[in-house]
Design a protein around this motif. Structure first.
Motif, short mmCIF file in Angstrom:
data_model
loop_
_atom_site.label_atom_id
_atom_site.label_comp_id
_atom_site.label_asym_id
_atom_site.label_seq_id
_atom_site.Cartn_x
_atom_site.Cartn_y
_atom_site.Cartn_z
N GLN A 101 0.83 -1.21 0.00
CA GLN A 101 0.00 0.00 0.00
C GLN A 101 0.87 1.26 0.00
N LEU A 102 1.94 1.27 0.75
CA LEU A 102 2.80 2.46 0.78
C LEU A 102 3.47 2.68 -0.58
N ASP A 103 3.84 1.62 -1.26
CA ASP A 103 4.36 1.77 -2.62
C ASP A 103 3.31 2.37 -3.55
N ALA A 104 2.06 1.93 -3.39
CA ALA A 104 0.97 2.45 -4.23
C ALA A 104 0.73 3.93 -3.94
N LEU A 105 0.81 4.32 -2.68
CA LEU A 105 0.63 5.73 -2.34
C LEU A 105 1.78 6.58 -2.86
N ALA A 106 2.97 6.03 -2.85
CA ALA A 106 4.12 6.78 -3.37
C ALA A 106 4.02 6.98 -4.88
N ALA A 107 3.20 6.17 -5.56
CA ALA A 107 3.04 6.28 -7.01
C ALA A 107 1.85 7.16 -7.40
N GLN A 108 1.27 7.88 -6.46
CA GLN A 108 0.11 8.72 -6.78
C GLN A 108 0.49 9.83 -7.76
N ASP A 109 -0.43 10.12 -8.69
CA ASP A 109 -0.19 11.20 -9.65
C ASP A 109 -0.83 12.50 -9.19
N CYS A 110 -1.06 12.61 -7.91
CA CYS A 110 -1.71 13.79 -7.33
C CYS A 110 -0.69 14.92 -7.15
N SER A 111 -1.03 16.10 -7.65
CA SER A 111 -0.11 17.24 -7.53
C SER A 111 -0.26 17.98 -6.21
N ALA A 112 -1.37 17.78 -5.53
CA ALA A 112 -1.58 18.45 -4.25
C ALA A 112 -0.72 17.80 -3.16
N PRO A 113 -0.20 18.59 -2.23
CA PRO A 113 0.56 18.01 -1.12
C PRO A 113 -0.33 17.08 -0.28
N PHE A 114 0.25 15.98 0.19
CA PHE A 114 -0.49 15.09 1.08
C PHE A 114 0.47 14.42 2.05
N GLU A 115 -0.09 13.99 3.16
CA GLU A 115 0.65 13.24 4.16
C GLU A 115 -0.01 11.88 4.34
N VAL A 116 0.72 10.93 4.88
CA VAL A 116 0.18 9.61 5.20
C VAL A 116 0.41 9.35 6.68
N ILE A 117 -0.68 9.02 7.37
CA ILE A 117 -0.63 8.77 8.81
C ILE A 117 -0.95 7.30 9.06
N LEU A 118 -0.02 6.59 9.66
CA LEU A 118 -0.26 5.21 10.08
C LEU A 118 -0.71 5.22 11.53
N SER A 119 -1.97 4.87 11.74
CA SER A 119 -2.55 4.85 13.07
C SER A 119 -2.52 3.41 13.56
N ASP A 120 -1.58 3.13 14.46
CA ASP A 120 -1.26 1.75 14.84
C ASP A 120 -2.11 1.30 16.01
N ASN A 121 -3.07 0.42 15.74
CA ASN A 121 -3.97 -0.07 16.77
C ASN A 121 -3.34 -1.18 17.63
N GLU A 122 -2.15 -1.60 17.25
CA GLU A 122 -1.42 -2.61 18.02
C GLU A 122 -0.41 -1.98 18.98
N GLY A 123 0.13 -0.81 18.61
CA GLY A 123 1.18 -0.19 19.40
C GLY A 123 2.51 -0.91 19.23
N SER A 124 2.86 -1.20 17.99
CA SER A 124 4.02 -2.03 17.67
C SER A 124 5.29 -1.20 17.54
N ASP A 125 6.30 -1.54 18.33
CA ASP A 125 7.60 -0.88 18.20
C ASP A 125 8.23 -1.19 16.85
N GLU A 126 7.96 -2.39 16.33
CA GLU A 126 8.50 -2.76 15.03
C GLU A 126 7.95 -1.85 13.94
N LEU A 127 6.64 -1.58 13.98
CA LEU A 127 6.05 -0.70 12.97
C LEU A 127 6.55 0.72 13.14
N ARG A 128 6.70 1.17 14.37
CA ARG A 128 7.22 2.52 14.61
C ARG A 128 8.61 2.68 14.00
#
Length: 287
Positions: A19-46
């Motif tokens: 999914q992150l690769d797909a978001l990085a390939a967006q053809d959108c010219s407007a600025p955007f951010e991506v927020i990963l909201s971690d429902n597990e609280g994983s240090d590995e994901l952080r």
């Protein structure tokens, strides 16, 4: 209009990177951010987010939403930490098309909440893809003969509208939350829009047991939302037709022995069981 993309994450690695690769390939010219909201609280994901190769391209951020279990809570936490005025939701195990965010933003100029279509072929093998039909991609699905809905894995909403309606209802932790949210936004007087170009490649569950639990949950919580909003549900004759289809396609017959047929039967039957369970639990007739 700038956008904040919110992904509710739970045990998302390693599949999240698709999914992150797909978001990085967006053809959108407007600025955007991506927020990963971690429902597990994983240090590995952080740690994964902190060193991710797309971190700068995506303006990628991690937020911890593990205090309360459920996708709705994770989406609320992610949204309330967003910097921008348009919120787009996608899921950790899917893959948005390159024009996804641009199409949501364009429709979001005219409407308050926006949906888009799903496709099943890119991320699923042909047997699993045949288990479940998806709605017509050219128009929004109307559920229970009431109002249009979009799936939580492909939904955009103005931040001011999110705030006005109080965000996602956390008493719907997972199943039914998108139905409830879409209907609550519309019954509060806001406009629903649909962007056919905002396509998402949707990943199915691959096990029969987990597919069964998913579809039963869907049917049960749809019944709850139908009662909450006074939606009429399907016409009365759907129930006997549905029951006949379940009996005729049951895997006790030779034509139902293949994995493809068994998976389709699990989906159809689980939907019926979920509707019955929801009707009993929530004291509503939801055929």
């Amino acid at each position: 209009m700038n956008a904040s993309v919110v992904i509710a994450a739970y045990r998302g690695l390693p599949g999240l990177d698709v999914q992150l690769d797909a978001l990085a390939a967006q053809d959108c010219s407007a600025p955007f951010e991506v927020i990963l909201s971690d429902n597990e609280g994983s240090d590995e994901l952080r740690r994964h987010v902190a060193t991710h190769p797309h971190r700068q391209r995506l303006d990628l951020r991690y937020v911890d939403s593990s205090a309360v279990a459920g996708t709705s809570h994770a989406r609320n936490v992610g949204t309330r930490s967003a910097r921008y005025g348009f919120i787009a939701y996608c899921d950790q195990d899917d893959a948005v098309y390159p024009g996804w965010l641009r199409a949501l933003l364009e429709e979001g100029q005219r409407c308050d909440i926006v949906g888009g279509p799903l496709e099943r072929d890119t991320l699923n093998d042909p047997v699993v893809a045949a288990w479940r039909e998806l709605p017509d991609p050219d128009r929004a699905a109307v559920l229970a003969r009431f109002l249009p809905i979009t799936f939580g894995c492909n939904l955009g909403v103005r931040r001011e509208v999110f705030d006005a309606v109080g965000g996602w209802d956390e008493s719907y932790p997972t199943a039914g939350s998108d139905v409830e949210f879409c209907w609550r936004v519309q019954t509060s007087g806001y406009r629903f829009g649909y962007a056919p170009a905002a396509m998402v490649a949707y990943r199915y569950r691959t096990g029969l047991r987990e597919t069964w639990h998913q579809v039963v949950d869907y049917g049960r919580e749809e019944a709850r939302a139908a009662k909450q909003f006074g939606a009429p549900g399907r016409q009365w004759w759907w129930f006997p037709v549905h029951a006949v289809v379940v009996a005729a396609t049951a895997p006790v017959w030779p034509w139902g022995w293949s994995r493809k047929r068994r998976g389709a039967w699990v989906w159809v039957t689980g939907n019926l069981v979920g509707r019955i369970a929801g009707s009993v639990k929530y004291r509503v007739v939801y055929p």
